[in-house]
Design a protein around this motif. Structure first.
Motif, PDB file in Angstrom:
ATOM      1  N   THR A 200       0.826  -1.203   0.000  1.00  0.00           N
ATOM      2  CA  THR A 200       0.000   0.000   0.000  1.00  0.00           C
ATOM      3  C   THR A 200       0.867   1.262   0.000  1.00  0.00           C
ATOM      4  O   THR A 200       0.525   2.261  -0.622  1.00  0.00           O
ATOM      5  CB  THR A 200      -0.930   0.000   1.222  1.00  0.00           C
ATOM      6  N   HIS A 201       1.993   1.196   0.699  1.00  0.00           N
ATOM      7  CA  HIS A 201       2.842   2.385   0.767  1.00  0.00           C
ATOM      8  C   HIS A 201       3.609   2.618  -0.529  1.00  0.00           C
ATOM      9  O   HIS A 201       3.737   3.760  -0.977  1.00  0.00           O
ATOM     10  CB  HIS A 201       3.847   2.245   1.916  1.00  0.00           C
ATOM     11  N   ARG A 204       1.598   1.914  -5.092  1.00  0.00           N
ATOM     12  CA  ARG A 204       0.444   2.578  -5.688  1.00  0.00           C
ATOM     13  C   ARG A 204       0.820   3.162  -7.046  1.00  0.00           C
ATOM     14  O   ARG A 204       1.892   3.741  -7.212  1.00  0.00           O
ATOM     15  CB  ARG A 204      -0.055   3.687  -4.763  1.00  0.00           C
ATOM     16  N   TRP A 210      -3.594   8.350  -1.524  1.00  0.00           N
ATOM     17  CA  TRP A 210      -4.199   7.690  -0.360  1.00  0.00           C
ATOM     18  C   TRP A 210      -5.699   7.911  -0.316  1.00  0.00           C
ATOM     19  O   TRP A 210      -6.454   7.019   0.070  1.00  0.00           O
ATOM     20  CB  TRP A 210      -3.567   8.227   0.930  1.00  0.00           C
ATOM     21  N   TRP A 218      -8.141   0.392   2.588  1.00  0.00           N
ATOM     22  CA  TRP A 218      -7.995   1.016   3.908  1.00  0.00           C
ATOM     23  C   TRP A 218      -8.233  -0.006   5.016  1.00  0.00           C
ATOM     24  O   TRP A 218      -7.506  -0.043   6.007  1.00  0.00           O
ATOM     25  CB  TRP A 218      -8.982   2.176   4.068  1.00  0.00           C
ATOM     26  N   TYR A 221      -5.458  -2.432   5.181  1.00  0.00           N
ATOM     27  CA  TYR A 221      -4.275  -1.763   5.723  1.00  0.00           C
ATOM     28  C   TYR A 221      -4.355  -1.695   7.253  1.00  0.00           C
ATOM     29  O   TYR A 221      -3.405  -2.042   7.960  1.00  0.00           O
ATOM     30  CB  TYR A 221      -4.181  -0.360   5.118  1.00  0.00           C
TER      31      TYR A 221
ATOM     32  N   SER B  64       6.883   7.257   7.087  1.00  0.00           N
ATOM     33  CA  SER B  64       6.216   5.973   7.293  1.00  0.00           C
ATOM     34  C   SER B  64       7.018   5.076   8.226  1.00  0.00           C
ATOM     35  O   SER B  64       6.452   4.375   9.066  1.00  0.00           O
ATOM     36  CB  SER B  64       5.991   5.279   5.944  1.00  0.00           C
TER      37      SER B  64
END
Lengths: 559, 111, 213
Positions: A200-201, A204, A210, A218, A221, B64
């Motif tokens: 997900t980070h 994409r 996001w 979501w 995640y 992150s």
């Protein structure tokens, strides 16, 4: 919300243009199913879609096994005394039912199967960030499951799925083997969660920010965060019980100064958030299905997305409400009681969002949506009884009775299983390229809902009247409710067996689905069904929001 | 091939770690009573922060990764905090469980 | 010095930079799980220490402070060396990096040997996990069994992590020597080194709990 229209000129020469319902056969590239059909290519695949399918098949088998134990348990309770098994067999069966349903089915159910299949497509990626790790995670899961099932062969376990010491430290059954199995499955959970977080980070596609991720991403995640941070605590404490039982270390043994309540602290620090590992992905499915069939963007995208993270966080603050009668201090009990009720706030935010989306939408009633209706009713019912049991004064009365059993089955089966079935119907056309029979689907949805309710509603009444959980015998005045509950379990089983049959039938004879049978705007429907190996043949312009139903569907398929 | 110049940050961090190591070792001989554990843990926390920030280079990583570590640390604090809160405020368990040799009563801490 | 084999990103990544970022984030997330894994044991230690402060003090005093402190120094030095090694590889000094990584692995083995000597001492004195052994016949304080069980459990788990870390660094070392790991993909050594540092950080906390206070 995006307002940029998709200009057809911007994407020159589509090789295969599909209107919904047109030919499902992609011309240019073979689907992920057709690339290579040997057994070896399946067992050693690093394609996230195939791994998703492997998980799905495995999980359906474990669910059937857990369901078999459930049916046997219900039949055993037809009479107040022994009906078909001995008391010792009964102890082993309810333990195995719990262990199998929790760790071999519910925890990986939606994330590992549908998450693996659709999450990379939803972020516009070719695969997850670490494909080989993903395959490893599957085989670790299989290895752990085999250990758990082996323990059945050498005497089973009789501790209940919670493995409480001091009994689990001295039980002569196969406790170390089963616990090692669960420990190993934990590794699989962690690796899958890690993969999804990093995917997900970092994976994409351009244009998928996001705030444009489908809501399922979501929720997966948020689930992954819990998986990654809670599972190691369970792993540690299970290892201590393994050495307690196997080598006599006795860390939780009161006879040597140990404190069994500490085990419960660590166990529930994992196992309460584990409930959200089970139900958050279900909520993601609900968000997708509701938007697709209401043909409307969710009432508040941000509220649903952030409340997933909120549930993940608050879920870590509530574990003590499992220990009100365990000898925990009154200060902690009070704190946990208050904190537990916070979860209801975030869950309610989601429920109100979904219902309002449905009210404002143009609803197309299909099987997945029927399951979502069941989810909403059962989840709210189970959730409200949960708020009640979070009050310490009430919990002292209900603790370890059928009331609790009914409450968590409403969440786990009524919530997660119905969402799982909704997802199965919703994504089956994408996975296999074929439709299931709609009328049979609706019939089985009705059977599952009715069967579930008849099985578990009487258990609230039983528990409130004082029927303790995990008891082999019961006083005769409880028999009527027990019989009602058992009959309900047969209806539930009938619904599930019917589902299994028509899905098997549809694999071969179902009508071709076409790339987007539901007319959904979500990203996974913008490729062929079944998708090609690398999901999108070239990067599709993710210019249309996954919930933007204000514009006509782009008729190009980026297969 | 030019010769390799030692990275200054790493050398300085390493030196600081060894100074703190010696300090912690020396302080353990000073009688600090109940504060000794807290002092030793505080020094350990500083050392851990140095390793994480300069050796593991979290200082230059993206948000992150900082959030990942912060989440793990935060949850751990919650876990340990609420477990200690339970143990510290709990009504005492029975002192002599059956089958356990009688303890020296003078050595049992009073609550 | 450039790499002898051209290094390309995996086919599902756009470029090597993004792949390196994913690898580092993946390792950090994994480290978060390690923090919670050991954290569970630390939580048990903390709670038992609050319940039995006297017994835990006795246990700490019985441990050999010099050996534990020496081991702390060994790990701190190894961490400094491997951090330098990462910088060396990034600057293209493959040979320097390989020596530094070798030294790090060597120090890891020294740590394990010292730990083994300590275990041997405990067994000679009759201290075993679970309050077994003749030492416990003379020392009755409630909580001593928990202290030594946690001591053996946590240090053994840590020693397993040291072993895994040394194996990871060994694999990376062989990659450097075979020319598959160089300046362009130095992030692989970085990720391995981060794991080694975490093992060090855990010991930084184990040391005061079991040897100092």
């Amino acid at each position: 919300m995006s307002t940029t229209p998709l200009a057809p000129a911007a994407s020159p020469a589509p090789e295969a243009s599909h209107a919904p319902g047109a030919s499902p056969r992609p011309v240019a590239h073979p689907s992920y199913l057709g690339v290579d059909t040997t057994l070896r290519s399946w067992l050693l695949t690093t394609d996230h879609k195939r791994i998703g399918v492997l998980y799905l098949v495995t999980l359906l088998a474990t669910m059937a096994l857990g369901g078999f134990f459930a049916l046997a348990l219900r039949i055993e309770h037809l009479t107040p005394n022994a009906t078909i098994v001995s008391a010792m067999t009964y102890n082993r069966m309810f333990t195995l039912h719990g262990v199998i349903m929790v760790w071999l089915f519910l925890i990986p159910s939606i994330p590992s199967s549908f998450g693996n299949f659709v999450l990379p497509m939803m972020v516009g990626a070719k695969d997850v960030a670490f494909p080989r790790l993903n395959l490893l995670s599957y085989w670790i899961f299989v290895a752990g499951s085999i250990l758990v099932l082996l323990s059945t062969g050498i005497g089973g376990i009789d501790t209940g799925w919670t493995f409480y010491p001091p009994y689990s430290s001295i039980s002569a059954t196969a406790v170390p083997l089963a616990l090692l199995g669960v420990f190993i499955i934990g590794f699989s959970t962690i690796l899958t969660g890690l993969n999804f977080i990093v995917t997900t980070h970092t994976m994409r596609a351009k244009g998928v920010g996001w705030m444009r991720l489908p809501l399922f991403v979501w929720s997966i995640y948020a689930t992954s965060i819990i998986q990654v941070l809670a599972t190691p605590v369970l792993g540690m404490v299970l290892l201590f019980v393994v050495v307690d039982n196997g080598l006599g270390w006795g860390l939780f043994d009161p006879a040597r100064g140990g404190d069994p309540v500490l085990y419960q602290h660590l166990f529930w620090f994992y196992s309460h958030p584990a409930v959200y590992i089970m139900v958050l992905p279900g909520m993601g499915v609900v968000s997708e299905v509701v938007a697709s069939y209401a043909r409307k963007n969710p009432f508040s995208y941000k509220a649903i997305a952030y409340s997933s993270l909120g549930i993940a966080f608050v879920g870590f603050l509530t574990w003590g409400h499992h220990m009100f009668v365990a000898g925990m201090s009154k200060f902690d009990a009070g704190a946990f009681g208050v904190l537990s009720m916070l979860v209801a706030v975030f869950s309610a935010i989601k429920v109100f969002n979904w219902t309002w989306t449905l009210k404002r939408g143009a609803v197309a009633l299909k099987t997945p949506l029927l399951y979502i209706f069941a989810f909403l009713f059962l989840f709210v019912f189970g959730g409200m009884t949960g708020v009640a049991t979070a009050s310490m004064s009430l919990d002292v009365h209900w603790h370890d009775t059928y009331f609790i059993v009914a409450h968590f089955h409403f969440i786990m089966v009524g919530g997660t299983l119905t969402a799982f079935l909704a997802g199965l119907h919703y994504w089956f056309p994408k996975m296999c390229g074929r439709m299931y029979p709609e009328r049979l689907g609706m019939l089985s949805a009705a059977l599952v809902f009715a069967g579930f309710f008849v099985t578990f509603f009487p258990q609230f009444l039983l528990g409130n009247a004082g029927m303790p959980r995990r008891y082999f015998n019961y006083p005769p005045q409880f028999q009527v409710l027990h019989i009602v509950s058992t009959v309900g379990s047969w209806v539930l089983a009938a619904g599930l067996i019917l589902t299994a049959f028509y899905f098997l039938w549809s694999l071969r004879w179902g009508a071709p689905a076409g790339p987007n049978p539901w007319g959904s705007r979500s990203f996974e429907w913008r490729t062929a069904s079944p998708p090609p190996k690398h999901n999108f043949r070239r990067e599709p312009p993710f210019e249309i929001d996954p919930y933007d139903y204000t514009q006509p569907l782009p008729d190009e398929v980026y297969q | 091939m030019s010769s390799f110049a030692l990275p200054k940050t790493v050398v300085r961090t390493g030196l600081a770690l060894f100074v703190l190591w010696a300090a912690s070792f020396g302080l353990s001989y000073v009688h600090l009573g109940s504060a000794s554990l807290l002092v030793a843990l505080a020094i350990a926390a500083v050392k851990a922060a140095l390793v994480v920030m300069f050796f593991m280079e979290l200082l230059h990583e993206s948000l992150s990764m900082k959030l990942t570590l912060a989440a793990a640390g935060g949850l751990l604090a919650i876990l340990i905090g609420l477990m200690i809160a339970d143990a510290a405020t709990r009504e005492p368990p029975p002192l002599v469980p059956p089958g356990y040799p009688a303890p020296d009563v003078a050595k049992i801490p009073s609550r | 010095m450039s790499s002898s084999i051209p290094i390309r990103p995996a086919e599902h990544f756009e470029n090597l930079e993004r792949q390196a970022h994913a690898a580092r984030l993946g390792m950090w997330v994994f480290l978060a799980t390690e923090v919670l894994l050991f954290g569970a044991a630390f939580a048990l230690f903390a709670t038992y220490q609050v319940q039995f402060p006297h017994a835990f003090k006795l246990g700490v005093e019985h441990n050999t402070k010099v050996l534990g402190s020496l081991n702390t120094g060994v790990l701190l030095l190894s961490s400094t060396l491997v951090a330098t090694g990462v910088h060396a590889l990034r600057a293209g000094h493959r040979k320097v990096a390989s020596w530094l990584v070798t030294a790090t692995i060597g120090l890891g083995l020294v740590f394990l040997v010292i730990k083994g000597i300590e275990y041997g001492k405990h067994f000679d004195e009759g201290i075993y996990p679970g309050g077994a052994g003749h030492w416990f016949a003379e020392h009755h304080d409630r909580g001593l069994a928990e202290f030594w069980t946690l001591y053996f459990g946590m240090t053994a788990l840590h020693a397993i992590h040291v072993t895994i870390g040394a194996c990871v660094l060994g694999a990376l070392l062989s990659s450097i020597l075979r020319g598959r790991l160089g300046q362009e993909n130095a992030h692989r050594l970085e990720v391995g080194a981060i794991y080694w540092h975490l093992v060090d950080v855990i010991w930084i906390f184990l040391w005061p709990l079991f040897y100092l206070a």
